[in-house]
Scaffold this motif. Structure first.
Motif, short mmCIF file in Angstrom:
data_model
loop_
_atom_site.label_atom_id
_atom_site.label_comp_id
_atom_site.label_asym_id
_atom_site.label_seq_id
_atom_site.Cartn_x
_atom_site.Cartn_y
_atom_site.Cartn_z
N VAL A 59 -8.15 -0.10 -0.13
CA VAL A 59 -7.56 0.94 0.74
C VAL A 59 -7.27 0.35 2.11
O VAL A 59 -7.94 -0.58 2.56
N TRP A 60 -6.24 0.92 2.77
CA TRP A 60 -5.86 0.50 4.12
C TRP A 60 -5.35 1.74 4.83
O TRP A 60 -4.72 2.62 4.21
N GLU A 61 -5.57 1.84 6.13
CA GLU A 61 -5.11 3.00 6.88
C GLU A 61 -3.59 2.95 7.04
O GLU A 61 -3.03 1.94 7.47
N CYS A 62 -2.93 4.04 6.71
CA CYS A 62 -1.47 4.12 6.83
C CYS A 62 -1.09 4.08 8.31
O CYS A 62 -1.62 4.85 9.11
N GLY A 88 -2.03 7.76 9.24
CA GLY A 88 -3.47 7.54 9.38
C GLY A 88 -4.28 7.85 8.13
O GLY A 88 -5.50 7.70 8.14
N ALA A 89 -3.62 8.28 7.04
CA ALA A 89 -4.33 8.58 5.80
C ALA A 89 -4.74 7.28 5.11
O ALA A 89 -4.23 6.21 5.43
N GLU A 90 -5.64 7.38 4.15
CA GLU A 90 -6.05 6.20 3.38
C GLU A 90 -4.99 5.89 2.34
O GLU A 90 -4.71 6.71 1.47
N TYR A 131 0.85 -1.19 0.00
CA TYR A 131 0.00 0.00 0.00
C TYR A 131 0.89 1.24 0.00
O TYR A 131 2.01 1.22 0.51
N CYS A 167 0.42 5.57 0.70
CA CYS A 167 -0.50 6.66 1.09
C CYS A 167 -0.13 7.93 0.34
O CYS A 167 0.93 8.01 -0.29
#
Length: 128
Positions: free
Chosen positions: A53-56, A60-62, A32, A34
């Motif tokens: 999508v996954w939280e960084c 914390g961003a997508e 992933y 971000c």
């Protein structure tokens, strides 16, 4: 009971099980990235549905999947306003009639706050 305890073992210590004969589930690494440029990988089962999508973990961003999978666009219903809900119950003609009726009552002093309907005459000396 004291005879069966292992000397040197403590609660919450290491496990005495070994990994012989255990087959782990097939895994895959999913990358992933971000918007801040942070890149990371998540380990997932081969059978898992990989999210786009996954939280960084850093900011914390997508973060988007680096394989190019795009998130599905969510179909959002437009917000229902008070006016929309009112029109579900009454027609505009009915609402105009109700408004006209209520304005006549308000102007006639039959409804509304009391301070709007006081007589504007002079006060007597007894009440002053």
């Amino acid at each position: 009971m004291a005879e069966r305890t292992l000397r040197g073992a403590r609660l919450g210590g290491q496990s005495f099980e070994d990994e012989r004969g255990i087959e782990f589930a097939a895994r895959q690494q999913v990358g992933y990235r971000c918007p801040q440029g942070h890149e990371f990988e998540i380990t997932m089962s081969d059978e898992a549905e990989v999210p786009a999508v996954w939280e960084c973990p850093r900011c914390g961003a997508e973060a988007l999947n680096t394989s190019g999978a795009q998130p599905e666009a969510k179909v959002e219903k437009p917000a229902r306003t008070h006016w929309d809900m009112l029109l579900e119950r009454r027609s505009e003609k009915e609402l105009e009639d109700i408004l006209k009726e209520r304005l006549e009552l308000l102007r006639g002093g039959e409804i509304g706050p009391a301070h709007l309907h006081r007589k504007t005459g002079k006060r007597s000396k007894a009440t002053a």
